[in-house]
Every structure is written in C-alpha cells, then in structure tokens.
Design a protein around this motif. Structure first.
Motif, PDB file in Angstrom:
ATOM      1  N   ARG A   1      52.365  -2.376 -78.121  1.00  0.00           N
ATOM      2  CA  ARG A   1      51.883  -2.728 -76.797  1.00  0.00           C
ATOM      3  C   ARG A   1      52.943  -2.410 -75.745  1.00  0.00           C
TER       4      ARG A   1
ATOM      5  N   ARG B   1      53.806  -0.247 -72.007  1.00  0.00           N
ATOM      6  CA  ARG B   1      53.266   0.359 -70.800  1.00  0.00           C
ATOM      7  C   ARG B   1      53.817   1.764 -70.621  1.00  0.00           C
ATOM      8  N   SER B   2      55.080   1.918 -70.966  1.00  0.00           N
ATOM      9  CA  SER B   2      55.715   3.222 -70.778  1.00  0.00           C
ATOM     10  C   SER B   2      56.880   3.350 -71.737  1.00  0.00           C
TER      11      SER B   2
ATOM     12  N   THR C   1      57.212  -2.969 -72.079  1.00  0.00           N
ATOM     13  CA  THR C   1      56.005  -3.459 -72.744  1.00  0.00           C
ATOM     14  C   THR C   1      54.898  -3.653 -71.706  1.00  0.00           C
ATOM     15  N   VAL C   2      53.747  -3.997 -72.207  1.00  0.00           N
ATOM     16  CA  VAL C   2      52.622  -4.239 -71.295  1.00  0.00           C
ATOM     17  C   VAL C   2      52.873  -5.450 -70.410  1.00  0.00           C
ATOM     18  N   TRP C   3      53.860  -6.263 -70.787  1.00  0.00           N
ATOM     19  CA  TRP C   3      54.236  -7.417 -69.984  1.00  0.00           C
ATOM     20  C   TRP C   3      55.422  -7.108 -69.071  1.00  0.00           C
ATOM     21  N   SER C   4      55.724  -5.816 -68.961  1.00  0.00           N
ATOM     22  CA  SER C   4      56.829  -5.347 -68.112  1.00  0.00           C
ATOM     23  C   SER C   4      58.186  -5.854 -68.577  1.00  0.00           C
TER      24      SER C   4
END
Length: 120
Positions: A27, A29-30, A101-104
């Motif tokens: 999971r 984001r980048s 992560t998707v949670w920054s």
C-alpha cells in the motif's frame, strides 16, 4: 506495508551476464528511489546502483560500464542488468525502495536478497 522481492540471481561463469529483477508491492502512494545493494562475506553492504523516478541512474565505480539499472514505473519494478561479471561481483544482492505509503508515511523497504555467484 510495502514489500520488495528480488529474483534472478544464480551461478554464472566469469564474463557472463545476469539480470536481476525487484518488484515492489503493498500500500504505497509513490516510490521515489529504487536501488540495488550487495553484500559479500566479511564486507559491509554497498550501493551498486540507484535510480530515481525520473530515471537518472547512479552507479558505484565497480559497476560503471558493466551494469545497467532501469525501472518500469507501471510495474513498480527495478532491474539490474549485469554484464562482464567478475568473481568479485559474487555477493547477495538486495533491492531497496523508498517512497510514501497511502497514508503519506515515508517507507524504506529491503528485500530478502538474491545470491549471485560468479565462478568457473
């Protein structure tokens, strides 16, 4: 949360070639930088090559002219093409990936390593 998994190691004769692959999953984001490190017995882990999102690579002096790092952002995968292999390239090669992560939350993940043995 973020895993990286290497593949492609093995036994090769001096002068031969191998291509290592490393895929990131989980999971995130980048992914920013992806890199290959190696560790030989009795030697500290060392950077072999790294590549950023834009594709600009950096290499250790020992890898210049023989190794090529590349990445496929769509597949979240980084490759290391190794040519003209030498016995001193024998080591466990580790993949490293860093990003958000998707949670920054920043992450920095290591794979389990893949062994490369260069020997006749």
């Amino acid at each position: 949360q973020v895993q990286v998994e290497e593949s492609g190691g093995g036994l090769v004769q001096p002068g031969g070639s191998l291509r290592l692959s490393c895929a990131a999953s989980g999971r995130f984001r980048s992914i920013n930088a992806m890199a290959w490190y190696r560790q030989a017995p009795g030697i500290e882990r060392e950077l072999v090559a790294a590549i950023g999102t834009g594709g600009s690579p950096t290499y250790a002096d020992s890898a210049k002219g023989r190794f090529t790092i590349s990445r496929d952002n769509d597949k979240n995968t980084v490759y290391l093409q190794m040519n003209s292999l030498k016995p001193e390239d024998t080591a466990v090669y580790y993949c490293n990936a860093g990003g958000l992560t998707v949670w920054s939350i920043p992450f920095n993940s290591w794979g389990q390593g893949t062994r490369v043995t260069v020997s006749s």
